[in-house]
Enzyme design. Structure first.
Site, short mmCIF file in Angstrom:
data_model
loop_
_atom_site.label_atom_id
_atom_site.label_comp_id
_atom_site.label_asym_id
_atom_site.label_seq_id
_atom_site.Cartn_x
_atom_site.Cartn_y
_atom_site.Cartn_z
N SER A 153 0.80 -1.21 0.00
CA SER A 153 0.00 0.00 0.00
C SER A 153 0.84 1.27 0.00
CB SER A 153 -0.94 0.03 1.21
OG SER A 153 -0.25 0.35 2.39
N LYS A 191 1.41 4.18 7.33
CA LYS A 191 0.65 5.04 6.43
C LYS A 191 1.06 6.50 6.59
CE LYS A 191 -2.25 1.95 4.73
NZ LYS A 191 -1.46 0.80 5.19
#
Length: 232
Positions: A153, A191
């Site tokens: 991701s 993230k």
């Protein structure tokens, strides 16, 4: 001899690698150079690679390493120290403390397990082994640890499945920082951090993953990314 746009792009990539430990995405490059499309960035990247200033990693999307800088730029920045380290785990134990890795001073830090760059996985706090990290990644002081990345991701930030990320322990973050975030005291993920009022947005660097938003009391910052080590 580089054109102004080529020099501007190289300077931007270098500053982002020095600040974040990973190169910017193509979208960020396009915005920084005020170009209308990514095709212009592709042409500039190709030109820089042909001239030996950068290297694109095979089979790794948007993963860029700076090989060298023009003398004028190296002088402005006080010298160039790469933040992405190629290497492998040592065959045997190494002495604790600072040590040379090639010509780079390094120090061992604990690898605490795996961190999800995708759907969050259970947080792991047990030390699996140590890894040698260049001291330049830890110049700001504080406690550091490393985590092995699982998932894709964050691939547009240059962070790939299997990379080892180096984290400086911190309970705070600025918008745009790449952080280790603990969600509801159970799951950890890697993230980009953004504060939105009383909520925290955890944003992937891959369009296949949606940004996840949580109430601020459900997210705890565990550290900020300072660099990564890529093993082949």
């Amino acid at each position: 001899m580089l054109t102004k746009k080529q020099l501007d792009l190289l300077d931007f990539i270098n500053k982002r690698v020095q600040r974040d430990g990973v190169p910017p995405s193509f979208d960020e490059m396009k915005e920084a150079l005020d170009l209308r499309s990514k095709s212009g960035i592709h042409r500039l990247i190709t030109a820089l690679e042909e001239r030996g200033f950068i290297r694109r990693l095979a089979h790794r999307a948007r993963a860029i390493e700076i090989v060298k800088l023009p003398d004028s730029m190296a002088g402005k920045s006080g010298g160039f120290t790469p933040k992405v380290i190629d290497g492998d785990r040592p065959d045997g134990p190494r002495p604790a403390g600072a040590m040379p890795v090639g010509h780079v001073s390094a120090q061992e830090v604990p690898v605490m397990g795996r961190i999800a760059a995708g759907v969050p996985i259970a947080a792991i706090s047990e030390v699996s082994h140590n890894v040698a990290v260049p001291t330049s990644m830890m110049r700001d002081g504080g406690e550091h640890y490393a985590l092995e990345v699982k998932g894709d991701s964050m691939i547009e930030a240059g962070i790939n499945n299997g990379d080892v990320v180096v984290i400086r322990e911190s309970q705070t973050a600025e918008n745009g920082d790449i952080v280790v975030a603990l969600i509801e005291d159970q799951e950890a993920t890697l993230k980009r951090f953004f504060r939105r009022g009383n909520a925290i947005a955890l944003e992937a660097a891959n369009p296949a993953y949606e940004t996840r938003v949580f109430p601020e009391d459900q997210v705890k910052v565990q550290g900020r990314l300072v660099g990564l080590i890529r093993t082949y």
